[in-house]
Design an enzyme around this catalytic site. Structure first.
Site, PDB file in Angstrom:
ATOM      1  N   GLU A 185      -8.508  -1.557  -3.151  1.00  0.00           N
ATOM      2  CA  GLU A 185      -9.959  -1.782  -3.150  1.00  0.00           C
ATOM      3  C   GLU A 185     -10.758  -0.624  -3.746  1.00  0.00           C
ATOM      4  O   GLU A 185     -11.538   0.041  -3.047  1.00  0.00           O
ATOM      5  CB  GLU A 185     -10.445  -2.069  -1.723  1.00  0.00           C
ATOM      6  CG  GLU A 185      -9.753  -3.252  -1.072  1.00  0.00           C
ATOM      7  CD  GLU A 185     -10.396  -3.691   0.238  1.00  0.00           C
ATOM      8  OE1 GLU A 185     -11.226  -2.939   0.788  1.00  0.00           O
ATOM      9  OE2 GLU A 185     -10.087  -4.792   0.714  1.00  0.00           O
ATOM     10  N   GLU A 365      -4.402  -8.999   1.779  1.00  0.00           N
ATOM     11  CA  GLU A 365      -5.049  -8.882   3.092  1.00  0.00           C
ATOM     12  C   GLU A 365      -5.869 -10.133   3.357  1.00  0.00           C
ATOM     13  O   GLU A 365      -6.595 -10.607   2.479  1.00  0.00           O
ATOM     14  CB  GLU A 365      -6.021  -7.683   3.167  1.00  0.00           C
ATOM     15  CG  GLU A 365      -5.359  -6.333   3.230  1.00  0.00           C
ATOM     16  CD  GLU A 365      -6.373  -5.183   3.298  1.00  0.00           C
ATOM     17  OE1 GLU A 365      -7.493  -5.381   3.808  1.00  0.00           O
ATOM     18  OE2 GLU A 365      -6.022  -4.097   2.823  1.00  0.00           O
TER      19      GLU A 365
HETATM   20  C1  FCB Z   1     -10.245  -3.939   4.015  1.00  0.00           C
HETATM   21  C2  FCB Z   1      -9.421  -2.670   4.052  1.00  0.00           C
HETATM   22  C3  FCB Z   1      -8.565  -2.531   5.283  1.00  0.00           C
HETATM   23  C4  FCB Z   1      -9.293  -3.007   6.523  1.00  0.00           C
HETATM   24  C5  FCB Z   1      -9.869  -4.385   6.300  1.00  0.00           C
HETATM   25  C6  FCB Z   1     -10.573  -4.965   7.502  1.00  0.00           C
HETATM   26  O1  FCB Z   1     -11.350  -3.744   3.196  1.00  0.00           O
HETATM   27  O2  FCB Z   1      -8.582  -2.611   2.931  1.00  0.00           O
HETATM   28  O3  FCB Z   1      -8.167  -1.188   5.390  1.00  0.00           O
HETATM   29  O4  FCB Z   1     -10.246  -2.096   6.899  1.00  0.00           O
HETATM   30  O5  FCB Z   1     -10.775  -4.352   5.242  1.00  0.00           O
END
Ligand code: FCB
Length: 471
Positions: A185, A365
């Site tokens: 990110e 994620e």
């Molecule tokens: C993302 C991050 C991770 C966590 C989630 C909820 O942006 O990569 O580390 O904080 O959000």
């Protein structure tokens, strides 16, 4: 040895039926869970680990909501054996984690810290012994503080430091990692860390933020070149946070703002990585705050990607008026206040496929925070099960429309240090009692386990699409 799904007790899979959903995925699909180093490891000052920018940031009064830091976190550094056991118990075949740069190179340049590498050796070997594929991320936001003192990501020299670090990690782990992602990110690092100032290192300058965004992308490209030069065999890529940006209303102002926000969050990164240029409309908007780009930089960024990781949580609404409060407008939200919007995942993936020549995709994620409590040894988190079910179904819709997605990772294995929100937000499939470090798998862990085992043993007959597309 995995139990067969029908050997599970009837109450092992609460919530929506996992079987029908499992059948919508190819049998070789990758199912995993994810964490990052600073959020779980703790042992922040043991065995030679150097300070990171998050250690420094957390010391500032008010930086995190509960005044906490990752100093102890989930104590994963000392409990890695138990935690690998938990991962194996989930029935997944992949684990995504990050290396803490200051643990393996305390000053971000010069000497390597063997004790730090030994920890990741133990983790990786422990995973492989259990047939769990290690998906490694090089940078999940914890820059060595020593580099920050020289300007951090605003300073172009950090690009070369990162490439050296990447090459050393790949030299040691490249043969055992299922994949290596350079950055997690970059938008968050650049914008939340250098423009909004709410994440480390806490700067507030758009000009610096955009220079950082450029240097992060450049460091990705230069690192990929370095890894390929040393014949690293692991597939190489990067992880981006992405969300469809919808205009808050149909007014021309809101539509224009949504287009710009789409440029700043999605196209800035995707166009650079997959087309070798920054979007003209965003450069025009930035004016003097546009980054300094040297000859050859865009070619360096535009390296072939073996995969692209997408982190998806919600959609974003853009407009010029007062930001809409999703709760007041009756929308279902998680404990982060993020709208539950599974259809956005399908929409995003179809849009990316339409606009770009994509490599293989992974959802690196996806997950949700809720206010979970252990009551008589159990955590009833039906809302998380519903969230996961609906998002995995949205992913299946994208697959069935032909998008080449190869894997999915739940954020997160454990409740952990949620950055500026401290320990108040719980994203884990496994509950952590921070006072005792006791781990309690939530109902969602049982559901995900049942789902993964079904998907892995009785998933659809096909294999993931392999269109071999490269930028
Ligand atoms: C993302 C991050 C991770 C966590 C989630 C909820 O942006 O990569 O580390 O904080 O959000």
């Amino acid at each position: 040895m995995l139990m067969k799904p029908d050997e599970y007790p009837a109450n092992a899979a609460p919530g929506p039926d996992a079987s029908a959903l499992a059948r919508r995925f190819p049998g070789d699909f990758v199912w995993g869970v994810a964490t990052s180093a600073y959020q779980v490891e703790g042992a922040a000052h043991e065995d030679g680990r150097g300070d990171s920018i998050w250690d420094d940031f957390c010391r500032r009064p008010g930086a995190t909501k509960d005044g906490s830091s990752g100093e102890r976190a989930c104590d994963h550094y000392h409990r890695v054996g138990e935690d690998v056991g938990l991962i194996a118990d989930l029935g997944v075949n992949a684990y995504r984690f990050s290396i803490a740069w200051p643990r393996v190179q305390p000053l971000g340049a010069g000497a390597w810290n063997e004790k730090g590498f030994e920890f990741y050796d133990r983790l990786i070997d422990g995973l492989l012994e259990r047939s769990i594929a290690p998906y490694l991320t090089l940078y999940h936001w914890d820059l060595p503080q020593a580099l920050q003192e020289g300007g951090g990501w605003v300073n172009r020299d950090t690009v070369a430091r990162f490439a050296d670090y990447a090459a050393e990690v790949a030299r040691r782990f490249g043969g055992r990692a299922a994949s290596i992602a350079t950055h997690n990110e970059p938008w968050v690092v650049a914008i939340l860390g250098h423009q909004a100032g709410i994440f480390a290192p806490g700067l507030k300058s758009q000009k610096s933020a955009m220079q950082v965004a450029h240097h992060l992308l450049l460091s990705h490209g230069v690192a990929l070149q370095a890894l390929r030069a040393q014949h690293c065999t692991a597939p190489l890529g990067i992880v981006l946070n992405q969300a469809p940006i919808h205009a808050a209303t149909d007014s021309p102002q809101d539509l224009a703002r949504a287009r710009l926000d789409d440029g700043l969050t999605i196209r800035w990164y995707m166009d650079a990585l997959l087309r070798g240029g920054y979007p003209e409309d965003v450069l025009a908007y930035l004016g003097e705050d546009a980054p300094q780009v040297e000859p050859g930089d865009m070619e360096a960024i535009w390296q072939p990607l073996d995969f692209l990781g997408i982190n998806y949580y919600t959609r974003n609404l853009s407009g010029t008026g007062v930001p809409l409060d999703p709760v007041k407008s009756g929308k279902e939200v998680t404990d982060m206040g993020w709208e539950v919007y599974p259809g956005g995942l399908t929409e995003l993936l179809l849009r990316l496929r339409a606009d770009y020549c994509l490599p293989a995709l992974y959802i690196t994620e996806n997950g949700a925070a809720y206010q979970d409590r252990v009551v008589r040894g159990r955590v009833v988190d039906s809302d998380r099960i519903r969230y996961l079910h609906s998002h995995i179904a949205a992913l299946a819709d994208a697959l069935e429309s032909g998008v080449d997605v190869r894997g999915y990772f739940v954020w997160s294995l454990l409740d952990n240090f949620e950055w500026a929100d401290g320990y108040a937000k719980r994203f884990g499939l496994v509950h952590v009692d921070y006072a005792t470090q006791r781990r309690t798998p939530k109902d969602s862990a049982h559901w995900y386990r049942a789902f993964c085992l079904r998907a892995r043993t009785s998933g659809g007959a096909g294999s993931s699409a392999a269109n071999g597309a490269r930028p």
